[in-house]
Write a protein that holds these residues in place. Structure first.
Motif, short mmCIF file in Angstrom:
data_model
loop_
_atom_site.label_atom_id
_atom_site.label_comp_id
_atom_site.label_asym_id
_atom_site.label_seq_id
_atom_site.Cartn_x
_atom_site.Cartn_y
_atom_site.Cartn_z
N GLU A 174 3.73 2.57 0.39
CA GLU A 174 2.54 1.93 -0.16
C GLU A 174 1.56 1.55 0.95
O GLU A 174 0.34 1.67 0.79
CB GLU A 174 2.94 0.69 -0.96
CG GLU A 174 3.74 1.03 -2.21
CD GLU A 174 4.07 -0.19 -3.05
OE1 GLU A 174 4.14 -0.07 -4.28
OE2 GLU A 174 4.27 -1.27 -2.47
N LEU A 175 2.09 1.10 2.09
CA LEU A 175 1.22 0.64 3.17
C LEU A 175 0.47 1.80 3.84
O LEU A 175 -0.66 1.61 4.30
CB LEU A 175 2.04 -0.12 4.21
CG LEU A 175 2.47 -1.53 3.79
CD1 LEU A 175 3.52 -2.09 4.75
CD2 LEU A 175 1.27 -2.48 3.71
N ILE A 176 1.07 2.98 3.91
CA ILE A 176 0.37 4.09 4.59
C ILE A 176 -0.44 4.95 3.62
O ILE A 176 -1.24 5.77 4.07
CB ILE A 176 1.34 4.98 5.39
CG1 ILE A 176 2.31 5.71 4.47
CG2 ILE A 176 2.05 4.19 6.48
CD1 ILE A 176 3.07 6.84 5.17
N THR A 177 -0.24 4.78 2.32
CA THR A 177 -1.01 5.56 1.34
C THR A 177 -2.00 4.71 0.55
O THR A 177 -2.95 5.25 -0.03
CB THR A 177 -0.09 6.26 0.33
OG1 THR A 177 0.66 5.28 -0.41
CG2 THR A 177 0.87 7.21 1.05
N GLY A 178 -1.77 3.39 0.50
CA GLY A 178 -2.63 2.53 -0.31
C GLY A 178 -2.36 2.66 -1.80
O GLY A 178 -3.18 2.21 -2.62
N ILE A 179 -1.22 3.24 -2.17
CA ILE A 179 -0.88 3.47 -3.59
C ILE A 179 0.20 2.50 -4.01
O ILE A 179 1.26 2.41 -3.37
CB ILE A 179 -0.41 4.92 -3.80
CG1 ILE A 179 -1.55 5.90 -3.47
CG2 ILE A 179 0.06 5.13 -5.24
CD1 ILE A 179 -1.11 7.35 -3.41
N ASP A 180 -0.03 1.76 -5.09
CA ASP A 180 0.96 0.84 -5.65
C ASP A 180 1.92 1.65 -6.53
O ASP A 180 1.57 2.08 -7.63
CB ASP A 180 0.26 -0.24 -6.48
CG ASP A 180 1.20 -1.32 -6.99
OD1 ASP A 180 2.35 -1.00 -7.32
OD2 ASP A 180 0.77 -2.49 -7.07
N LEU A 181 3.13 1.86 -6.05
CA LEU A 181 4.09 2.71 -6.77
C LEU A 181 4.54 2.07 -8.08
O LEU A 181 4.79 2.77 -9.06
CB LEU A 181 5.29 3.00 -5.88
CG LEU A 181 4.99 3.87 -4.65
CD1 LEU A 181 6.24 4.01 -3.79
CD2 LEU A 181 4.50 5.24 -5.08
N VAL A 182 4.66 0.76 -8.11
CA VAL A 182 5.06 0.09 -9.35
C VAL A 182 3.99 0.27 -10.41
O VAL A 182 4.28 0.55 -11.58
CB VAL A 182 5.36 -1.39 -9.10
CG1 VAL A 182 5.61 -2.12 -10.42
CG2 VAL A 182 6.57 -1.55 -8.18
#
Length: 669
Positions: free
Chosen positions: A301-309
């Motif tokens: 999440e930190l390197i992509t900026g995508i919230d997986l939840v």
């Protein structure tokens, strides 16, 4: 979109899901056992439902109680987190029958990928590179021995339904097979209710690298780069990072594309992880697919900026992915450290008890870095023997790998945990380890670098100087605020005393004040030996964390009061300090040293736990290395072996008995 979801889990992952749901405007329901009545996830959720007794088998693993809680609260969907029921196809099917949405993949994918044996068969069919091994269930120890001989040692014995390092043993030779098979099967049975195990070739000098995927119900699948999870202890991940310092773009692309192909082959939906073992030549082999959210998902999440939840929730609600593969960009570097309730100085044995102090570092921006702490505990909370010993997942992000590691070191140095033993000293020292910093990793890293376990470290000259400077500055600031210490602090002329001796454990270090005043903010030049250090800090007495600058170093250290001194914890060092006048130092050297009690004729319980078995009888002669007893704590079985040849005298414990740490299990003649 859902109006209300239930989180069928506990601890930090339940809190993590609640945070995203709250941001999305979705109400949340927590479930809890007797042991978790006052837990943080219960406090955070909009509603909470009690589901049973403390053992997971009587609460978090009882699907009917989760479903009943959904009906009671009107929850439309269930997020399973990881562990517990997260990879149970039968749970997913039971929810579907009740019209409740499972926030995860469909039962077919769970069955295909959740079972390690079946997943390898699917991977072979999908032309995914796999580790050589036996894809059937091992029937008994003799069967295990025969298969291992055919594959060739070393081999890995693994629970088919396993995860998190449970039910996993390495057999280096024929002598290891029988005990390894029994222990793996016993742990698998107690942890997963399934004692099937299989065997595969153990890759020497392996790296554990996994690919994060996202898939929806409309045929869209993307991969979000990789995570390096090679820093493991007893096959359980300790430190993870993203991306891997080992992979090139070509290997990353190949692994990602194979992961996508496998996901499509089983019609996968939701977030999932395809795990690979990678050898020294960057050949990669499929290990398993985790059909759930991974513990280490924050670094992705930190390197992509995508919230997986959030993506899992949206996919479960029927939405298509709003991302294509071309949209995925890896930015910077992230590191995650798993803080466990375990004693690194006792071979990382579990520790339970109350958190008398819990002060994590502040989250958010820290210079060029970002600090994130996923946790499910709070000051005053209880660490229970019934569940996984994880306290928190501390993560840092920075533009480069070394910057992320430096930020992690600073954050760990300021992470205050009291009341139980924990692995922060080990993690903090690891951040300074040259091999880790250079990225020369393998899953055997900890065993190779710490063959005798993690022991208290002795600071060298530079480290001693820093610790002495911190100790002296703290003592002077503290003394200056107390009127009754003024005589000790100042000479008869009223000037500050110049000469001091700092005692660090058994070392006496001469220190001299050159210029400055002991007030807050404190700035003073201190001579330690031939080195002059400018020390700056705004630390105040009573604060657990000392932060400031010593020479050119930014220093974050922890101070805990001791009789006539302080304990200082910094970068994995833990020293007892005293600040003395030269005369007091002379007298201190004459003080007698108290010797520890002799426990050589006792077998002490190394952690609070349950006695699984006693392997010897009173009067029995035992050889070094033979098993004396097995103690279970936090779902892990710990084999206690004889350290030398001995004769068993009196046995004080029996199977089924719960023991406190250092309780006497048996005495030797």
């Amino acid at each position: 979109m859902f109006n209300k979801i239930l989180i069928a889990n506990r601890g930090e992952i339940a809190c993590r899901v609640i945070k995203t749901a709250r941001r999305m405007g979705i109400a949340t329901v927590a479930v809890y056992s007797d042991a978790d009545r006052d837990a943080l996830h219960v406090e955070m959720a909009d509603e909470a439902v009690h589901i049973g007794a403390a053992p997971a088998s009587e609460s978090y693993l009882v699907a009917d109680r989760i479903i009943a809680a959904c009906k009671l609260t009107g929850a439309e969907a269930v997020h399973p987190g990881y562990g517990f029921l997260s990879e149970r196809a039968s749970f997913c099917e039971a929810l579907e029958k009740e019209g409740i949405v499972f926030i995860g993949p469909k039962p077919r994918a769970i069955e295909a990928m959740g079972d390690k044996i079946e997943s390898k068969k699917f991977a072979n069919a999908a032309k995914v590179s796999t580790v050589p091994g036996h894809l059937g269930v091992i029937e008994d120890a003799d069967h295990a021995e025969r298969i291992a001989g055919e594959i060739g040692y070393p081999v890995m014995i693994k629970a088919s339904a396993g995860g998190g390092g449970k039910g996993m043993r390495i057999a280096w030779n024929q002598a290891d097979i029988s005990d390894g098979f029994d222990r793996a099967r016993s742990e698998a049975r107690s942890s997963f209710g399934d004692d099937r195990v299989f065997i595969e070739k153990y890759i020497v000098e392996p790296r554990h690298i996994e690919i994060q995927i996202l898939a929806d119900a409309h045929g869209n699948v993307v991969y979000l780069g990789e995570r390096e999870c090679s820093i493991q202890r007893r096959n359980q991940k300790v430190v993870e990072e993203a991306p891997s310092p080992f992979l090139g773009e070509a290997t990353r692309k190949a692994m990602g594309e194979q992961s996508v192909a496998l996901a499509k082959a089983v019609d996968y939906r939701s977030a999932g992880t395809v795990e690979f073992i990678v050898d020294r030549d960057r050949n990669f082999y499929f290990l398993e697919m985790n059909t759930r959210l991974q513990v280490e998902h924050p670094v992705t999440e930190l390197i992509t900026g995508i919230d997986l939840v959030e993506q899992m929730i949206r996919v479960a609600a029927g939405e298509p992915l709003a991302l294509t593969q071309d949209d995925i960009r890896l930015n910077g570097w992230a590191v995650e450290s798993r803080l466990y309730a375990e004693d690194p100085y006792r071979n990382f044995l579990p520790s339970i008890g109350r958190l008398t102090r819990y002060r994590p570092p502040a989250e958010g921006k820290a210079g060029n870095a970002i600090v994130r702490n996923d946790t499910g505990v709070f000051e005053g909370a209880e660490i229970s023997m019934y569940y996984d010993p994880m306290i928190a997942k501390l993560c840092t992000w920075a533009p480069t790998r070394l910057e992320a590691i430096e930020a992690m070191g600073q954050a760990l140095d300021g992470f205050v945990v009291d009341g139980i033993e924990h692995n922060v000293p080990f993690l903090a020292s690891l951040m300074k380890h040259s091999r880790w910093r250079e990225g020369r990793l393998s899953t055997g890293f900890i065993a190779e670098e710490y063959p005798d376990g993690f022991a208290p470290m002795t600071p060298d000259g530079v480290q001693q100087a820093v610790l002495a400077a911190v100790a002296l500055s703290a003592a002077l600031i503290d003394a200056n605020r107390r009127d009754y210490f003024k005589d000790r602090l100042r000479q008869s002329s009223g000037a500050i005393s110049e000469n001091w001796v700092v005692k660090l454990d058994d070392e006496y270090i001469a220190a001299r004040l050159l210029e400055g005043i002991p007030t807050v903010p404190f700035e003073m030049d201190i001579a330690i030996g031939d080195e002059i250090l400018n020390v700056v800090t705004d630390w105040r007495p009573g604060e657990p964390v000392w932060s400031g600058r010593v020479g050119n170093l930014r220093v974050t250290a922890q101070l805990r009061p001791l009789l006539n001194g302080q304990r200082i914890d910094w970068q994995g060092f833990s020293v007892k300090s005293k600040v003395l006048t030269p005369r007091h130092a002379e007298l201190d050297r004459l003080m007698p040293v108290k010797l520890p009690p002799d426990t050589s004729k006792l077998l002490l319980c190394p952690m609070p736990g349950l006695v699984v078995s006693i392997a010897v009888a009173e009067g029995q002669e035992v050889k070094a290395g033979e098993t004396l007893a097995v103690v279970e704590a936090m779902k892990m079985e710990n084999v206690l072996r004889a350290e030398r040849d001995l004769v068993v005298g009196k046995i004080n414990a029996k199977p089924g008995e719960s023991l406190a740490v250092d309780a006497v299990i048996m005495e030797f003649a």
